[in-house]
Design a protein around this motif. Structure first.
Motif, PDB file in Angstrom:
ATOM      1  N   PHE A  57      11.077 -14.108  -1.429  1.00 59.75           N
ATOM      2  CA  PHE A  57      10.067 -15.017  -0.417  1.00 59.75           C
ATOM      3  C   PHE A  57       9.502 -16.134  -1.154  1.00 59.75           C
ATOM      4  N   TRP A  58       9.828 -17.173  -0.469  1.00 61.34           N
ATOM      5  CA  TRP A  58       9.186 -18.469  -0.923  1.00 61.34           C
ATOM      6  C   TRP A  58       7.878 -18.547  -0.577  1.00 61.34           C
ATOM      7  N   PRO A  59       6.854 -19.452  -1.231  1.00 60.88           N
ATOM      8  CA  PRO A  59       7.026 -20.082  -2.375  1.00 60.88           C
ATOM      9  C   PRO A  59       7.158 -19.209  -3.733  1.00 60.88           C
ATOM     10  N   CYS A  60       8.088 -19.565  -4.690  1.00 57.37           N
ATOM     11  CA  CYS A  60       8.260 -18.966  -5.799  1.00 57.37           C
ATOM     12  C   CYS A  60       8.614 -19.985  -7.040  1.00 57.37           C
ATOM     13  N   PRO A  61       7.489 -20.535  -7.418  1.00 60.91           N
ATOM     14  CA  PRO A  61       7.605 -21.490  -8.496  1.00 60.91           C
ATOM     15  C   PRO A  61       8.127 -20.850  -9.803  1.00 60.91           C
ATOM     16  N   ALA A  62       8.722 -21.679 -10.608  1.00 60.68           N
ATOM     17  CA  ALA A  62       9.281 -21.298 -11.875  1.00 60.68           C
ATOM     18  C   ALA A  62       8.213 -21.010 -12.809  1.00 60.68           C
ATOM     19  N   ASP A  63       8.470 -19.963 -13.781  1.00 59.97           N
ATOM     20  CA  ASP A  63       7.418 -20.033 -15.021  1.00 59.97           C
ATOM     21  C   ASP A  63       7.537 -21.235 -15.779  1.00 59.97           C
ATOM     22  N   ASP A  64       6.387 -21.822 -16.300  1.00 58.18           N
ATOM     23  CA  ASP A  64       6.388 -23.018 -16.950  1.00 58.18           C
ATOM     24  C   ASP A  64       6.968 -23.065 -18.301  1.00 58.18           C
ATOM     25  N   ASP A  65       6.774 -21.735 -18.875  1.00 61.37           N
ATOM     26  CA  ASP A  65       7.232 -21.713 -20.344  1.00 61.37           C
ATOM     27  C   ASP A  65       8.692 -21.292 -20.543  1.00 61.37           C
ATOM     28  N   GLY A  66       9.480 -21.010 -19.300  1.00 65.51           N
ATOM     29  CA  GLY A  66      11.045 -21.075 -19.338  1.00 65.51           C
ATOM     30  C   GLY A  66      11.209 -19.787 -20.231  1.00 65.51           C
ATOM     31  N   ALA A  67      10.261 -19.086 -20.759  1.00 64.39           N
ATOM     32  CA  ALA A  67      10.704 -17.898 -21.539  1.00 64.39           C
ATOM     33  C   ALA A  67      11.017 -16.637 -20.688  1.00 64.39           C
ATOM     34  N   ASP A  68      11.677 -15.750 -21.205  1.00 67.50           N
ATOM     35  CA  ASP A  68      12.035 -14.628 -20.215  1.00 67.50           C
ATOM     36  C   ASP A  68      10.984 -13.538 -19.653  1.00 67.50           C
ATOM     37  N   GLY A  69       9.684 -13.944 -19.919  1.00 68.99           N
ATOM     38  CA  GLY A  69       8.624 -13.236 -19.421  1.00 68.99           C
ATOM     39  C   GLY A  69       8.647 -12.838 -18.151  1.00 68.99           C
ATOM     40  N   PRO A  70       7.562 -12.314 -17.588  1.00 65.97           N
ATOM     41  CA  PRO A  70       7.304 -12.005 -16.200  1.00 65.97           C
ATOM     42  C   PRO A  70       7.616 -13.048 -15.203  1.00 65.97           C
ATOM     43  N   GLN A  71       8.367 -13.072 -14.194  1.00 68.91           N
ATOM     44  CA  GLN A  71       8.898 -14.064 -13.143  1.00 68.91           C
ATOM     45  C   GLN A  71       7.812 -14.094 -12.168  1.00 68.91           C
ATOM     46  N   HIS A  72       7.501 -15.203 -11.335  1.00 69.92           N
ATOM     47  CA  HIS A  72       6.979 -15.221 -10.244  1.00 69.92           C
ATOM     48  C   HIS A  72       7.570 -14.383  -9.223  1.00 69.92           C
ATOM     49  N   PRO A  73       6.663 -13.077  -8.759  1.00 72.46           N
ATOM     50  CA  PRO A  73       7.293 -12.292  -7.899  1.00 72.46           C
ATOM     51  C   PRO A  73       7.664 -12.796  -6.384  1.00 72.46           C
ATOM     52  N   GLY A  74       7.554 -13.936  -6.169  1.00 67.45           N
ATOM     53  CA  GLY A  74       7.946 -14.652  -4.556  1.00 67.45           C
ATOM     54  C   GLY A  74       6.464 -13.954  -3.699  1.00 67.45           C
ATOM     55  N   THR A  75       6.448 -14.707  -2.431  1.00 65.15           N
ATOM     56  CA  THR A  75       5.066 -14.639  -1.902  1.00 65.15           C
ATOM     57  C   THR A  75       5.555 -13.981  -0.170  1.00 65.15           C
ATOM     58  N   PRO A  76       5.641 -12.752  -0.338  1.00 64.38           N
ATOM     59  CA  PRO A  76       5.784 -12.107   0.975  1.00 64.38           C
ATOM     60  C   PRO A  76       4.855 -12.116   1.949  1.00 64.38           C
ATOM     61  N   ARG A  77       3.551 -12.495   1.525  1.00 65.11           N
ATOM     62  CA  ARG A  77       2.402 -12.454   2.571  1.00 65.11           C
ATOM     63  C   ARG A  77       1.715 -13.866   2.084  1.00 65.11           C
ATOM     64  N   LEU A  78       1.489 -14.795   3.215  1.00 60.59           N
ATOM     65  CA  LEU A  78       1.004 -15.932   2.857  1.00 60.59           C
ATOM     66  C   LEU A  78      -0.620 -15.908   3.442  1.00 60.59           C
ATOM     67  N   PHE A  79      -1.421 -16.754   2.717  1.00 60.73           N
ATOM     68  CA  PHE A  79      -2.572 -17.065   3.402  1.00 60.73           C
ATOM     69  C   PHE A  79      -3.721 -16.124   3.380  1.00 60.73           C
ATOM     70  N   LEU A  80      -3.459 -15.082   2.613  1.00 64.52           N
ATOM     71  CA  LEU A  80      -4.398 -13.944   2.511  1.00 64.52           C
ATOM     72  C   LEU A  80      -5.672 -14.585   1.872  1.00 64.52           C
ATOM     73  N   ASP A  81      -5.751 -15.284   0.910  1.00 62.45           N
ATOM     74  CA  ASP A  81      -7.003 -15.783   0.310  1.00 62.45           C
ATOM     75  C   ASP A  81      -7.559 -17.174   0.643  1.00 62.45           C
ATOM     76  N   ARG A  82      -6.380 -18.064   1.096  1.00 63.81           N
ATOM     77  CA  ARG A  82      -6.730 -19.321   1.525  1.00 63.81           C
ATOM     78  C   ARG A  82      -5.806 -19.927   2.393  1.00 63.81           C
TER      79      ARG A  82
END
Ligand code: MGD
Ligand code: MGD
Ligand code: SF4
Ligand code: MO
Length: 698
Positions: free
Chosen positions: A529-554
């Motif tokens: 699910f988008w938005p799914c930004p890339a990790d800044d460091d480019g390493a193989d670490g944890p990836q952004h999980p994607g955003t199934p649910r929007l607006f929960l906080d703001r």
């Protein structure tokens, strides 16, 4: 090509049902159940099940056609592409770049939509590009951006629907338009939830409802305002939520309070007790959702109408909370992604605004051009079609059949005929392709890879399962070839994976950020699910999980609050009068898809839905002197159409309904009114005034 099973997705609607394909010796593929995709869990409608028929169909195009001596004759690819490049180049030289136009479609993959937008702006240098999605969900998109700061059809996965308390389905006939999704509302009822359906017709979907409201077409705005009035009057607003998470309530409340239930009853035909019952059901403690589809959206006030339903969610604290919210059921296969990556008149990839200087700089850098050379926003779809043959002289069209699907279609057809040059890429000789100077035969879904984004905002990978027949090429090859002939050698790769890599960079940091999504990931994860930004460091670490649910906080607005918009009732653009006393509304049947270009060529679907009809109430039929099956002429200020009467008590007596899937005598869009919504530029497909005449029997 190995004869193994390829998991992929349906070529048709926005549900993007998962399916498994296996090549069949001698051509085509067999469809089999694919249970691991959560949206359809193996279920398919008749269209998806029969989609392979068109792969090996005899009516499919397998050679380019060029108009010679007035008729379309087979030609080689080199000649066909050269003719198109010449046609576009001549127009540009004689009349300037804005005399060249491009028209796209929400069925095109993200890669194609992206490449088409880039082609228009970089190769042709034209601002004149738009697409058929303007006719689809553009009002909901505009209302979503206005209220939430972001447009993603559903801000939650469909699997949340059965777990909420009450769902109001406004103008969606998903039993026919997304059959596997009916499961989500039947499960809702099994879980003790309630379903309200708002539709002038008692559709197969409405038959499932606990409460069916049947307003006059074009009056949903008043209906929602009447409900909000009652919510306020009965003290059912969520004051704390309104204070903490929204802005603009006072003005919206004041506007709603002018819509007394009795006044709303007169406008909509929905009685005050039913209105009260709907409010009671929707305001039960717990969660609730409002889902809209084309019914309330395809109106000349569609943006305000969706806004009114959103206001209802906001006033009751039902948005941006788990298992609650407003969503739009987007329609086409890539109706969501197709509106994010730049084939829209005012847009750059990543759902960026073409008028935003920072967005222009970002995308221009990815494209390797000077931002000042990027054209500004162009015209909306109907306005663009209306300008054909006047200041627009040449058109390249991919993924739409406006001769059948555009409003005021006879006029649109006449405009297309008056062009100096028309090129169409399609899989079949559609009614629009029949008018072209050059027709290019392109590959189909099972023969190419690419991504689509379904109605949930879930980015999916369609995979190539079979080789295309000889003679056809992909849309990306077409754009690559034309760009080269027009002097742009680089930047239009033919490999969809390469296009997607560029799309990731172009979308990075935009509202629809795909930069953290890769083909590899899509193959592993069943969609992201988008938005799914890339990790800044480019390493193989944890990836952004994607955003199934929007607006929960703001919300995605500047201050994080959702915005109420004050809206008020206004009538349809063309109210019935003595001369045209009946309202026509239009839509779909389960066995045909859109302009029918594809599904009318599949025997099984044609047998199920062989032609148009005029659905009408027995009382109206009696006044007309028409029996079931009698031919009826329907006349509007735009023209006339003839189709058999289908008599049923499932429709209001003041309204007739026609599906729009057929060309010729029964073409519904000959009748429809191109009155546009002032914000979204959506035409009023769902309401125009007509007169009926029973055809004399000999
Ligand atoms: N079989 C099939 N499935 C499809 C498609 C197809 O062509 N055929 N197309 C796909 C696409 S692109 C789309 S956009 C979706 C569309 O999906 P839907 O929106 O479900 O389809 P429609 O039939 O256009 O309209 C839905 C309902 O709106 C009702 N309606 C008409 N006027 C009004 C009104 O003024 N107010 C309200 N509340 N309701 C009204 C109609 O009676 C109809 O039952 O379907 C997708 N799926
Ligand atoms: N009266 C009335 N009119 C309506 C509507 C309504 O409810 N009522 N609904 C509107 C809506 S919601 C929509 S979405 C539009 C849709 O109407 P159209 O834009 O006409 O949609 P399709 O019939 O899907 O046309 C797609 C064309 O592209 C071809 N095609 C399919 N895939 C590809 C591909 O990958 N590449 C290329 N080059 N071609 C491809 C198909 O064969 C077909 O000819 O109709 C609108 N018109
Ligand atoms: S519901 Fe839509 S995606 Fe699913 S099989 Fe039918 S047309 Fe295809
Ligand atoms: Mo649509």
């Amino acid at each position: 090509m190995t004869a193994s099973v390829t998991p992929t997705h349906c070529p048709y609607c926005a549900l993007q049902c998962g399916m498994n394909l296996t090549p069949v010796p001698g051509g085509g593929v067999a469809v089999a159940e694919r249970a691991d995709f959560p949206v359809n869990r193996g279920a398919l409608c008749g269209k998806g099940r029969t989609a392979p028929a068109l792969l090996s169909s005899r009516v499919r195009l397998t050679s380019p056609l060029v108009r010679t001596g007035g008729v379309l004759v087979p030609a080689g690819w080199d000649e066909a592409l050269a003719r198109i490049a010449e046609g576009l180049a001549r127009t540009r030289a004689d009349h300037g770049p804005d005399a060249c136009a491009v028209f796209g479609g929400g069925g095109l993959t993200n890669e194609k939509a992206y490449a088409l937008g880039k082609f228009a702006r970089v190769v042709l240098g034209t601002s004149q590009i738009d697409y058929n999605g303007r006719f689809c969900m553009s009002s909901a998109a505009a209302a979503g951006i206005r209220a939430f700061g972001l447009d993603r059809g559903l801000p939650f996965p469909l699997e949340d629907v059965p777990r909420t308390g009450c769902v109001i389905l406004v103008g969606s006939n998903l039993a026919e338009t997304m059959p596997p999704a009916l499961r989500f509302v039947t499960e809702l009822k099994e879980n003790g939830g309630t379903l309200i359906v708002v539709d002038p017709r008692r559709t197969r979907t409405a038959e499932q409802a606990d409460l069916h409201l049947a307003p006059r077409p074009g009056t949903d705005l008043a209906l929602a305002l009447g409900m909000l009035h009652l919510i306020v009057a009965e003290g059912r607003t969520d004051e704390e939520y309104v204070r903490d998470r929204t802005s603009g309530w006072e003005e919206a409340r004041a506007a709603a309070m002018a819509h007394w239930p009795e006044y709303v009853e007169r406008i909509t035909g929905v009685s005050v007790p039913l209105l009260r019952q709907a409010v009671r059901m929707f305001c039960e403690p717990g969660n609730a959702m409002v889902l809209t589809a084309r019914g309330p959206e395809q109106q000349s006030k569609g943006t305000d109408t969706v806004g009114a339903w959103i206001n209802l969610c906001l006033a009751t604290g039902r948005a941006g909370r788990p298992l609650s919210g407003y969503g739009c059921l987007t329609g086409q296969g890539n109706g969501q992604g197709g509106r994010e990556h730049g084939q829209k008149a005012d847009q750059l990839p990543g759902y960026r605004k073409l008028t935003d200087p920072a967005a222009r700089r970002h995308v221009a850098e990815v494209w390797g051009i000077d931002p000042d050379t990027l054209p500004g926003p162009g015209r909306s779809a109907y306005e663009l079609l209306d300008a054909m043959g006047t200041d627009i002289r040449s058109l390249l069209l991919m993924g739409s059949n406006p001769v059948v699907s555009a409003p005021r279609a006879a006029h649109v057809e006449e405009r297309l005929r008056s062009l100096d040059f028309l090129a169409v890429a399609d899989v079949v000789l559609s009614e629009t392709a029949e008018l072209a100077d050059v027709v290019l035969p392109v590959t189909q879904w099972a023969e190419e890879s690419g991504t689509t984004t379904n109605l949930e905002g879930r980015v999916l990978l369609r995979r190539r399962a079979v080789d295309p027949p000889e003679g056809v090429r992909g849309d990306l090859d077409v754009l690559h070839g034309l760009a080269a002939l027009l002097g742009v050698e680089k930047g239009f790769p033919t490999d969809p994976g390469e296009v997607f890599e560029e799309l990731r960079r172009a979308s990075a940091g935009g509202p629809a950020d795909y930069s953290g999504i890769t083909y590899d990931r899509l193959a592993r994860e069943n969609g992201v699910f988008w938005p799914c930004p890339a990790d800044d460091d480019g390493a193989d670490g944890p990836q952004h999980p994607g955003t199934p649910r929007l607006f929960l906080d703001r919300f995605a607005t500047e201050d994080g609050r959702a915005r109420f918009v004050p809206v008020s009732h206004r009538p349809v653009a063309e109210e019935p009068d003595d001369e045209y006393p009946v309202l026509l509304t239009t839509g779909r049947v389960v066995a045909q898809y859109q302009s029918g270009a594809q599904t009318r060529r599949v025997d099984e679907l044609n047998a199920a839905a062989p032609g148009p009809f005029v659905e009408m109430h027995p009382r109206l039929a009696e006044r007309l002197g028409a029996a079931d099956g009698d031919a009826v002429t329907v006349v509007s200020r735009r023209g006339r159409a003839v189709a058999p009467a289908r008599i049923t008590t499932a429709i209001r007596p003041d309204t007739v309904f026609m599906p729009f899937h057929w060309p010729g005598e029964g073409r519904t869009n000959t009748l429809t009114n191109p009155a546009l919504d002032p914000v979204s530029r959506m035409p009023e497909f769902k309401a125009c005034a007509v007169r009926l005449e029973a055809v004399r029997k000999d």
